[in-house]
Design a protein around this motif. Structure first.
Motif, short mmCIF file in Angstrom:
data_model
loop_
_atom_site.label_atom_id
_atom_site.label_comp_id
_atom_site.label_asym_id
_atom_site.label_seq_id
_atom_site.Cartn_x
_atom_site.Cartn_y
_atom_site.Cartn_z
N ILE A 28 0.84 -1.21 0.00
CA ILE A 28 0.00 0.00 0.00
C ILE A 28 0.87 1.25 0.00
O ILE A 28 0.65 2.19 -0.77
CB ILE A 28 -0.94 0.00 1.23
CG1 ILE A 28 -1.93 -1.16 1.14
CG2 ILE A 28 -1.70 1.33 1.33
CD1 ILE A 28 -2.76 -1.35 2.40
N PHE A 29 1.89 1.25 0.85
CA PHE A 29 2.75 2.43 0.98
C PHE A 29 3.51 2.70 -0.32
O PHE A 29 3.55 3.83 -0.80
CB PHE A 29 3.72 2.22 2.14
CG PHE A 29 4.54 3.43 2.47
CD1 PHE A 29 4.06 4.40 3.33
CD2 PHE A 29 5.80 3.61 1.91
CE1 PHE A 29 4.82 5.52 3.64
CE2 PHE A 29 6.57 4.72 2.20
CZ PHE A 29 6.07 5.68 3.07
N LEU A 30 4.11 1.67 -0.89
CA LEU A 30 4.96 1.86 -2.06
C LEU A 30 4.15 2.23 -3.31
O LEU A 30 4.56 3.09 -4.09
CB LEU A 30 5.77 0.59 -2.33
CG LEU A 30 6.83 0.23 -1.28
CD1 LEU A 30 7.56 -1.05 -1.65
CD2 LEU A 30 7.83 1.38 -1.11
N PHE A 31 3.00 1.58 -3.50
CA PHE A 31 2.22 1.84 -4.71
C PHE A 31 1.55 3.22 -4.68
O PHE A 31 1.21 3.75 -5.74
CB PHE A 31 1.16 0.76 -4.90
CG PHE A 31 1.68 -0.51 -5.53
CD1 PHE A 31 2.12 -0.52 -6.84
CD2 PHE A 31 1.75 -1.68 -4.80
CE1 PHE A 31 2.62 -1.67 -7.41
CE2 PHE A 31 2.24 -2.85 -5.37
CZ PHE A 31 2.68 -2.85 -6.68
N GLY A 331 -0.71 -3.45 -8.50
CA GLY A 331 0.20 -3.22 -9.61
C GLY A 331 -0.54 -2.84 -10.89
O GLY A 331 -0.12 -1.94 -11.62
N ILE A 332 -1.65 -3.52 -11.16
CA ILE A 332 -2.45 -3.19 -12.34
C ILE A 332 -3.04 -1.79 -12.21
O ILE A 332 -3.07 -1.01 -13.17
CB ILE A 332 -3.55 -4.25 -12.56
CG1 ILE A 332 -2.93 -5.61 -12.86
CG2 ILE A 332 -4.48 -3.84 -13.70
CD1 ILE A 332 -3.94 -6.74 -12.94
N MET A 333 -3.52 -1.46 -11.02
CA MET A 333 -4.05 -0.11 -10.78
C MET A 333 -2.98 0.94 -11.10
O MET A 333 -3.24 1.93 -11.79
CB MET A 333 -4.47 0.04 -9.31
CG MET A 333 -5.83 -0.47 -8.96
SD MET A 333 -6.24 0.07 -7.29
CE MET A 333 -7.62 -1.01 -6.94
N THR A 380 -8.76 5.59 -4.81
CA THR A 380 -8.95 7.04 -4.77
C THR A 380 -7.62 7.78 -4.70
O THR A 380 -7.51 8.93 -5.14
CB THR A 380 -9.81 7.44 -3.56
OG1 THR A 380 -9.14 7.07 -2.35
CG2 THR A 380 -11.17 6.75 -3.59
N ILE A 381 -6.60 7.11 -4.15
CA ILE A 381 -5.26 7.73 -4.06
C ILE A 381 -4.47 7.49 -5.34
O ILE A 381 -3.87 8.40 -5.90
CB ILE A 381 -4.50 7.18 -2.84
CG1 ILE A 381 -5.29 7.43 -1.54
CG2 ILE A 381 -3.12 7.80 -2.75
CD1 ILE A 381 -4.67 6.79 -0.32
N ILE A 382 -4.47 6.25 -5.82
CA ILE A 382 -3.66 5.90 -6.98
C ILE A 382 -4.10 6.67 -8.22
O ILE A 382 -3.27 7.07 -9.05
CB ILE A 382 -3.70 4.38 -7.23
CG1 ILE A 382 -2.91 3.65 -6.13
CG2 ILE A 382 -3.14 4.03 -8.60
CD1 ILE A 382 -2.87 2.14 -6.30
N SER A 390 -5.14 15.21 -3.01
CA SER A 390 -6.42 15.05 -3.69
C SER A 390 -6.79 13.57 -3.75
O SER A 390 -5.94 12.69 -3.72
CB SER A 390 -6.37 15.64 -5.10
OG SER A 390 -5.47 14.90 -5.90
N LEU A 391 -8.09 13.30 -3.83
CA LEU A 391 -8.62 11.95 -3.93
C LEU A 391 -9.57 11.86 -5.11
O LEU A 391 -10.39 12.76 -5.32
CB LEU A 391 -9.36 11.55 -2.64
CG LEU A 391 -8.55 11.51 -1.35
CD1 LEU A 391 -9.46 11.22 -0.17
CD2 LEU A 391 -7.44 10.47 -1.43
N ASN A 392 -9.46 10.80 -5.87
CA ASN A 392 -10.37 10.58 -7.00
C ASN A 392 -11.53 9.72 -6.52
O ASN A 392 -11.51 8.49 -6.63
CB ASN A 392 -9.63 9.90 -8.15
CG ASN A 392 -10.44 9.87 -9.43
OD1 ASN A 392 -11.67 9.97 -9.41
ND2 ASN A 392 -9.77 9.74 -10.55
N LEU A 393 -12.55 10.38 -5.97
CA LEU A 393 -13.69 9.66 -5.42
C LEU A 393 -14.46 8.92 -6.50
O LEU A 393 -15.05 7.86 -6.24
CB LEU A 393 -14.61 10.64 -4.68
CG LEU A 393 -14.02 11.30 -3.43
CD1 LEU A 393 -15.04 12.23 -2.80
CD2 LEU A 393 -13.58 10.25 -2.42
#
Length: 720
Positions: A28-31, A331-333, A380-382, A390-393
Motif C-alpha cells: 500500500i505504501f509503495l504503490f 500493480g495493475i491499478m 482514490t489515491i492511486i 487530492s482523492l479521485n472519489l
C-alpha cells in the motif's frame, strides 16, 4: 513450487500471517507513494526549466492576491456626496432676486395715482409710469441681500428690472431649471468653471435679449457653487467592495507552473517555492499521512482476516495467495494510472472484478467485501493524477460498485460459464455507474465520449472474467488451493477415481453418495463448506477398492470373507482402507483437503466388532491394535463426514428404521465420539453438534420415511 509450499507448511502460521500483513502494508505504501510525495527541484533564478513542472497542491498566491487588491483599490474613484442644502440655498438666492423684482414692480404704482386714474376711468396697467429706473434700482438693492448686491452689477439689475412679465417668467424658469440640472449632477470645486460654461451655453440657446442673457448669466455665475463633497466613508466602503470582488490568485493542483525550456522568472521562482517544490520540508507530512493510512488499512485487513479467515486450519499457501492477489491488483491499478488523464479516464478499464471473484471463489464473501472496500480506498489515491492531497472519489466509487456487483452476482458456481454470466452482470452495472457520473456532471459530454467510457466499463468486466478463468488454475494447481470450480470438476461422475469406486465397489459408491448428501446438508447448517464435504465424501472410502469384498456393502451374493480370517487379520484390512485411499488420492494429485478427510474420517476410533471378537479369544488383547492410527478430524468438514459415515452405515443396517430409532442412533454415535475425544481437534461446538443432529435426522427421515402399506391381492379379494 509445491515443494516450497510443503516446507512453508511447517512454518508457524501466525508468523506467516504477520509477514503477509507486512507485505500488504508495504505494498500500500509503495504503490501510493508517488501519489502523495512531491519531487523537489534545485532550480536557480533565470535558468531554463529542464522539464514541465506542475503544482502538486492547490494553494493561494497571497502576494499576487494582494497585488490585485491594490490595483482594485487604485481603480476605485473617490466617492462624493451631493449636498441638497447647498443646492437649495443657491436656488433660494435666485428666487429671492425675482421675488424682489416683482415687489419693486408692484410698488411702482402708488395709491394716489390709482385714485386719480379711477376718477378718469383709466386702467392703471395701461399707464407707463414715469418713475425713473434708478429709483427702482435703489428700491431693489434695498430688498436684496448683501451677497446678491455684491455679486451683481447695476447694469445686470437694471436689465432684469426692465424685463416684461413674459420675459420674467421665461427667465426664471430657464435659469432655475438649468441650475437644478447642473446641481443634481453635482458640482465639485474643480468643476465650477465647467458648470458656469454649461449655464452660459444654455442661456445662449434662448430667445432672450443679449442684455437679459448677460444678466441671467451673472446671476447663474453667482448661484453656481460647490455642492459635491468628498465622502471618506463611502470611498472606504467602495474600496472594501472592490477588495471583496477580487478573486484570490490560486495555484491549482496539476496546473503548469513552468514549461520545459521556459525561463525561470522571479514570479515563477516564487510560485515554485510557494508550492513546496524547492524545499524538502513539506514532503515529510504527506509521508507521515501515507504511513498512517497504510497502518489503518493494514489493521482493517488484519482484523477482517483474523475473523473471517480460519488461520489455524489454513496453511501458508492461502496467505501467499491473498498476498499475490493484493499486490497484483495494486500493480495493475498503478500501471493504468500512468495512462489515465482527465480526458481519458482509463480506470474504467480496470479489471477489478477479478480480485473480488477470486477472493469469493477461494475464500468467502465477507473476506471479499473487506478487500473490496480497501481496494476502493486505495484507488482514490492511486488515480488522483499524482496530485498530493487530492482523492479521485469517482474512481473509488466505480471500482467499489464493480467489485460488489461481481460478488453479489456470483451466487453459486456450477461451471465456468457462471463466471462469464457474472461478469456480464458486472458489465451492465459498470455502464450504469459510468452513465450516472456523466449525467451528474456539469460538463457537456459528446455521444462519442459516452459510448467510449461505457465501452471501457464493459470491456473491463469481460477482461475480469477472462483473467479469473485464466488465473484460477494457477491457484488450484501451482499453489494447491482448492476452489469451488476445482471441486465441481472433481465431483463429475466421469472422474477416473469415481468410476473406479463405481465399478470395483458399487456398494461403497452408493454409500459415499448417501454420506455426501448428509454431509453437505449438515455442513451448510453450521456454516462450513458444504461443497467440500460433498466432494470429499465421494472419495473418502476410495481405499476400499483395494479389498472391496471385505466390506459388507460390497458383499452381494457371496460369503463374508472375514469368516475365514482371524479378527486380527480382518481388523488389519479394515483399518488400512483410509490410508490406502489417501495414498491413491496422492498418486492422482488430488487436493490435500480431500486427502486429509480420507485419512481423518475415522479418526482414532475403535473397530469394536473385531476387537470384542478377539477379546473372546484373548482377554489380554491391546485396544490400540484395533484403533485407527488417526489423526482425529482436524476440520469441521472432516468431523461431519465422520459422523455421517457412521450414521449412514448404521441406519442402512436397520430392518425397519423409524424416526425415533434414527434419532436415538444419531445421538448414540455422536455421544460415543464425544466421549472418545474424536472432536477435540475439529473446533466443533455443542451448538453446532445439535444443528448437525437435527439436519442429519431430517435428511434421513426424508429418505426412510414411513410408507403406506398397500393391501395384498388376497386381502383385496376378501374385501370384495
Amino acid at each position: 513450487m509445491k515443494k516450497l509450499f510443503e516446507k512453508l507448511k511447517t512454518f508457524n502460521t501466525t508468523l506467516v500471517f504477520i509477514l503477509t500483513l507486512i507485505i500488504l502494508g508495504v505494498s500500500i505504501f509503495l504503490f501510493t507513494l508517488s501519489n502523495v510525495y512531491t519531487e523537489t527541484y534545485e532550480i536557480e533564478r533565470f535558468s531554463n526549466a529542464s522539464e514541465t513542472i506542475r503544482s502538486p497542491i492547490t494553494i493561494e498566491d497571497t502576494r499576487e492576491t494582494e497585488r490585485r487588491q491594490r490595483e482594485a483599490i487604485q481603480s476605485v474613484d473617490d466617492r462624493y456626496v451631493i449636498s441638497q442644502e447647498v443646492t437649495q440655498e443657491r436656488l433660494d438666492y435666485v428666487g429671492e432676486l425675482f421675488d424682489a423684482i416683482e415687489t419693486v414692480d408692484e410698488t411702482s404704482i402708488d395709491e394716489e395715482n390709482i385714485d386719480e386714474f379711477e376718477e378718469e376711468e383709466t386702467d392703471p396697467e395701461d399707464i407707463e409710469f414715469e418713475r425713473s429706473s434708478s429709483d427702482k434700482l435703489i428700491d431693489l438693492k434695498q430688498l436684496l441681500s448683501e451677497h446678491l448686491t455684491d455679486a451683481l452689477s447695476d447694469d445686470d439689475l437694471l436689465s432684469l428690472i426692465q424685463m416684461s412679465e413674459n420675459e420674467k417668467e421665461i427667465s426664471y424658469e430657464l435659469l432655475t431649471t438649468t441650475l437644478r440640472e447642473i446641481f443634481n449632477e453635482g458640482i465639485r470645486r474643480d468643476d465650477i468653471e465647467e458648470a458656469q460654461e454649461l449655464l452660459n451655453q444654455r442661456l445662449q440657446y434662448s430667445n432672450l435679449d443679449d442684455s437679459i442673457q448677460e444678466a441671467l448669466d451673472s446671476v447663474g455665475q453667482f448661484a453656481i457653487d460647490e455642492n459635491s463633497f468628498f465622502s471618506l466613508e463611502d470611498t472606504m466602503e467602495a474600496e472594501r467592495e472592490a477588495i471583496e470582488n477580487v478573486e484570490p490568485a490560486m495555484i491549482r493542483a496539476g496546473e503548469v507552473i513552468v514549461r520545459e525550456g521556459q525561463t525561470i522568472s522571479n514570479e515563477i521562482y516564487d510560485q515554485l517555492a510557494l508550492v513546496g517544490l524547492l524545499s524538502n520540508d513539506r514532503n515529510v507530512f504527506p509521508l507521515i499521512g501515507l504511513f498512517v493510512m497504510s497502518l489503518l488499512l493494514t489493521g482493517l485487513l488484519a482484523y477482517g482476516m483474523a475473523i473471517y479467515f480460519d488461520i489455524k486450519n489454513k496453511d501458508s499457501k492461502h496467505l501467499f495467495a491473498i498476498a499475490v492477489i493484493f499486490v497484483v491488483t495494486l500493480g495493475i491499478m498503478k500501471f493504468i494510472s500512468y495512462f489515465t488523464t482527465d480526458e481519458n479516464q482509463l480506470y474504467f478499464l480496470m479489471p477489478i472484478a477479478t480480485s473480488s471473484l477470486l477472493l469469493k471463489i477461494l475464500y468467502n464473501e465477507k473476506m471479499t467485501l473487506m478487500f473490496s472496500v480497501v481496494f476502493s480506498i486505495i484507488a482514490t489515491i492511486i488515480f488522483n493524477g499524482e496530485i498530493p492531497g487530492s482523492l479521485n472519489l469517482e474512481a473509488g466509487i466505480y471500482l467499489l460498485f464493480a467489485q460488489l456487483s461481481s460478488m453479489i452476482a456470483l451466487i453459486a458456481i456450477k461451471d465456468r460459464m457462471t463466471i462469464f454470466k457474472t461478469v456480464l452482470a458486472t458489465g451492465v452495472v459498470n455502464i450504469l455507474v459510468i452513465l450516472t457520473f456523466i449525467f451528474l456532471s456539469y460538463e457537456s459530454y459528446q455521444l462519442r465520449d459516452i459510448f467510449l467510457h461505457s465501452g471501457y466499463g464493459f470491456i473491463g468486466a469481460i477482461v475480469s472474467g477472462i483473467l479469473t478463468i485464466g488465473v484460477l488454475p494457477f491457484f488450484e494447481s501451482v499453489l494447491g488451493i482448492l476452489s469451488d470450480t476445482k471441486l465441481l470438476t472433481l465431483s463429475s461422475p466421469n472422474h477416473p477415481l469415481l468410476r473406479k469406486i463405481l465399478t470395483e465397489a458399487p456398494g461403497t459408491y452408493h454409500h459415499s453418495v448417501m454420506v455426501a448428501n448428509l454431509s453437505e446438508a449438515a455442513c451448510e447448517s453450521i456454516g462450513a463448506n458444504g461443497l467440500l464435504a460433498r466432494v470429499a465424501s465421494y472419495y473418502h472410502d476410495l481405499g476400499k477398492t483395494k479389498h472391496p469384498h471385505y466390506f459388507i456393502e460390497n458383499q452381494m451374493g457371496i460369503k463374508n470373507p472375514h469368516d475365514y480370517l482371524s479378527p486380527k487379520q480382518s481388523a488389519t484390512i479394515i483399518l488400512s482402507h483410509p490410508y490406502d485411499g489417501a495414498r491413491i488420492l496422492r498418486e492422482h494429485k488430488l487436493p490435500s483437503e480431500i486427502i486429509d478427510i480420507a485419512e481423518q474420517h475415522h479418526g482414532t476410533t475403535l473397530v469394536k466388532y473385531f476387537y470384542y471378537k478377539q477379546k473372546e479369544i484373548d482377554e489380554h488383547v491391546k485396544e490400540n491394535d484395533y484403533r485407527y492410527p488417526g489423526p482425529k478430524p482436524q476440520t469441521k468438514e472432516s468431523a461431519v463426514i465422520s459422523i455421517c459415515d457412521s450414521v449412514e452405515a448404521a441406519v442402512r443396517s436397520m430392518d425397519t428404521p423409524s424416526k425415533d430409532k434414527i434419532d436415538e442412533l444419531i445421538n448414540s454415535i455422536i455421544h460415543d465420539r464425544l466421549i472418545d475425544g474424536q472432536f477435540d481437534d475439529s473446533a466443533l461446538t455443542f451448538k453446532e453438534l445439535n444443528k448437525i443432529k437435527l439436519t442429519i435426522s431430517e435428511t434421513l427421515n426424508g429418505i426412510y420415511h414411513t410408507r403406506i402399506k398397500y393391501p395384498s391381492e388376497d386381502y383385496a379379494k376378501e374385501e370384495l
